[in-house]
Design a protein around this motif. Structure first.
Motif, PDB file in Angstrom:
ATOM      1  N   SER A  46       0.815  -1.219   0.000  1.00  0.00           N
ATOM      2  CA  SER A  46       0.000   0.000   0.000  1.00  0.00           C
ATOM      3  C   SER A  46       0.848   1.269   0.000  1.00  0.00           C
ATOM      4  O   SER A  46       1.909   1.329   0.624  1.00  0.00           O
ATOM      5  CB  SER A  46      -0.881   0.035   1.242  1.00  0.00           C
ATOM      6  OG  SER A  46      -1.817  -0.995   1.203  1.00  0.00           O
ATOM      7  N   SER A  93      -2.158  -0.298  -4.615  1.00  0.00           N
ATOM      8  CA  SER A  93      -2.958  -0.307  -3.383  1.00  0.00           C
ATOM      9  C   SER A  93      -2.830   1.019  -2.646  1.00  0.00           C
ATOM     10  O   SER A  93      -1.726   1.515  -2.409  1.00  0.00           O
ATOM     11  CB  SER A  93      -2.465  -1.450  -2.490  1.00  0.00           C
ATOM     12  OG  SER A  93      -2.995  -1.316  -1.188  1.00  0.00           O
ATOM     13  N   ALA A 103      -6.931  10.878  -1.676  1.00  0.00           N
ATOM     14  CA  ALA A 103      -7.757   9.986  -2.508  1.00  0.00           C
ATOM     15  C   ALA A 103      -7.564  10.288  -3.991  1.00  0.00           C
ATOM     16  O   ALA A 103      -7.655   9.397  -4.836  1.00  0.00           O
ATOM     17  CB  ALA A 103      -9.225  10.124  -2.116  1.00  0.00           C
ATOM     18  N   ALA A 106      -5.334   8.332  -6.668  1.00  0.00           N
ATOM     19  CA  ALA A 106      -5.764   7.185  -7.478  1.00  0.00           C
ATOM     20  C   ALA A 106      -5.568   7.474  -8.966  1.00  0.00           C
ATOM     21  O   ALA A 106      -5.183   6.592  -9.738  1.00  0.00           O
ATOM     22  CB  ALA A 106      -7.228   6.878  -7.177  1.00  0.00           C
ATOM     23  N   LEU A 119      -8.254  -0.610  -2.495  1.00  0.00           N
ATOM     24  CA  LEU A 119      -8.321   0.408  -1.447  1.00  0.00           C
ATOM     25  C   LEU A 119      -8.485  -0.291  -0.109  1.00  0.00           C
ATOM     26  O   LEU A 119      -9.481  -0.991   0.125  1.00  0.00           O
ATOM     27  CB  LEU A 119      -9.515   1.337  -1.701  1.00  0.00           C
ATOM     28  CG  LEU A 119      -9.831   2.340  -0.594  1.00  0.00           C
ATOM     29  CD1 LEU A 119      -8.703   3.359  -0.452  1.00  0.00           C
ATOM     30  CD2 LEU A 119     -11.140   3.069  -0.903  1.00  0.00           C
ATOM     31  N   VAL A 146     -12.354   7.999  -3.809  1.00  0.00           N
ATOM     32  CA  VAL A 146     -11.365   7.309  -4.652  1.00  0.00           C
ATOM     33  C   VAL A 146     -11.996   6.960  -5.998  1.00  0.00           C
ATOM     34  O   VAL A 146     -11.360   7.098  -7.044  1.00  0.00           O
ATOM     35  CB  VAL A 146     -10.825   6.046  -3.931  1.00  0.00           C
ATOM     36  CG1 VAL A 146      -9.936   5.234  -4.851  1.00  0.00           C
ATOM     37  CG2 VAL A 146     -10.049   6.452  -2.675  1.00  0.00           C
TER      38      VAL A 146
END
Ligand code: FMN
Length: 321
Positions: A46, A93, A103, A106, A119, A146
């Motif tokens: 992530s 991720s 966000a 993305a 996510l 997102v």
């Protein structure tokens, strides 16, 4: 020989066994090894909301490894290099909980070449004033933010701790999730009774932890238009078969790969093909969902109905009668 090809998040995968987010997927070398061993797709470690805060962005140091604090520069570079070097889908991720600019990142991951986004909303609410529905609203708000920032498929990695998971799953789909990853594994801190301190404790999973995702995948199979991934406790060929029978589109692995190395994937897939061949299945699709809640004669087995029966099955329970 049985065909392992699988669809997940609308993407074509050569196999239903996916390497989930971990340090193994944080370098190009690790990713290449996972693809060579037969991974159907890879989920990168992530990129954390904390790494995308304005003050963190100033001091990031892009190195070979991405994730776990290396910053967004290293992360975007890994996405780009992975997309170029691999032929399997590369899933980036994002990990965050708050409402904020992170966000929007993305979109950058999409531009860098990610085929899909996972996510992970890792949120432990300790505020007594916050109700269960407040927490759910918060999750949905993050997912919507997102979703707005990207057009690539979006999977949400969830915790199992919802009062009504089947309802929450539907709300997440409405908010824009194309896939659900069941489940995120919370790392509970431990207490050191000599040092008198709280210690973070990271232990790898075992196959016994598979039961929780197994139950919920069986319940959620075909309830909503959404892909399902099993995560937590997938270690062996048998584990993969179980989650596929319950209705998972893919089985994700981390602990087993950290313990045994990426080549473990190959052994699991050889076992999977042998089992499918030996039982007369030509494709994974023919097997998928055959033991989901909707497919079995007694759907209550996945709910409360089996509770007394299970407790009574212990030898000591006979002593009471
Ligand atoms: C060392 C380590 C690092 C991990 N890093 C991440 C991460 O960055 N993001 C994430 O969503 N999950 C992360 N996970 C969770 C795994 O992706 C996986 O969901 C979890 O380990 C349960 O699956 P398993 O039983 O196959 O290990 C990590 C797990 C481990 C053990």
């Amino acid at each position: 020989m049985a065909d392992l090809r699988t669809r997940y998040l609308g993407l074509e995968l050569p196999s239903p066994v996916v390497a989930s987010s971990s340090p193994l997927t944080g370098t190009l070398d690790g990713l290449r090894r996972l693809e060579a061993a037969g991974a159907g797709a890879v989920v990168l470690p992530s990129l954390f909301e904390e790494e995308l805060a304005p003050e963190a962005l100033a001091g990031a140091d892009p190195g070979e490894r991405a994730g776990y604090g290396a910053g967004p520069g290293a992360y975007l570079s890994l996405v780009e290099r992975a997309r170029e070097a691999l032929s399997i889908p590369v899933v980036a991720s994002l990990n965050g909980v708050s409402r904020g600019g992170w966000a929007g990142y993305a979109g950058r991951l999409e531009e860098a070449g990610a085929d899909a986004l996972e996510l992970n909303v890792y949120y432990v609410s300790s505020r007594p004033g916050l109700s269960g529905s407040d927490v759910e609203w918060h999750y949905l708000d993050v997912v919507r933010a997102v979703r707005r920032a990207t057009r690539i498929p979006l999977a949400v990695k969830l915790s199992p701790y919802f009062s009504s998971l089947a309802n929450m799953a539907g709300q997440l789909v409405e908010a824009g999730a194309n896939g659900l990853v069941l489940f995120n594994r919370f790392y509970q801190p431990d207490l050191d009774i000599e040092a008198m301190e709280v210690r973070p404790a990271l232990e790898l999973s075992t196959s016994t932890e598979l039961r929780l995702p197994l139950r919920w995948i069986a319940i959620l199979h075909r309830r909503h238009r959404v892909s399902l991934a099993a995560s937590t406790g997938v270690h062996t060929t048998e584990d993969v078969l179980k989650v596929l029978l319950a209705g998972a589109d893919v089985a994700m692995m981390t602990s087993a790969l950290l313990r045994n190395g990426p080549d473990h994937l190959r052994a699991v897939e050889v076992g999977l093909r042998d089992w499918l061949d030996g039982h007369g299945y030509e494709t994974v699709d023919q097997l998928r969902g055959r033991l989901s809640q909707r497919s079995i004669p007694d759907p209550g087995t996945f709910e409360r109905a089996n509770y007394i029966k299970t407790l009574a099955s212990h030898p000591a329970s006979g002593a009471r009668s």
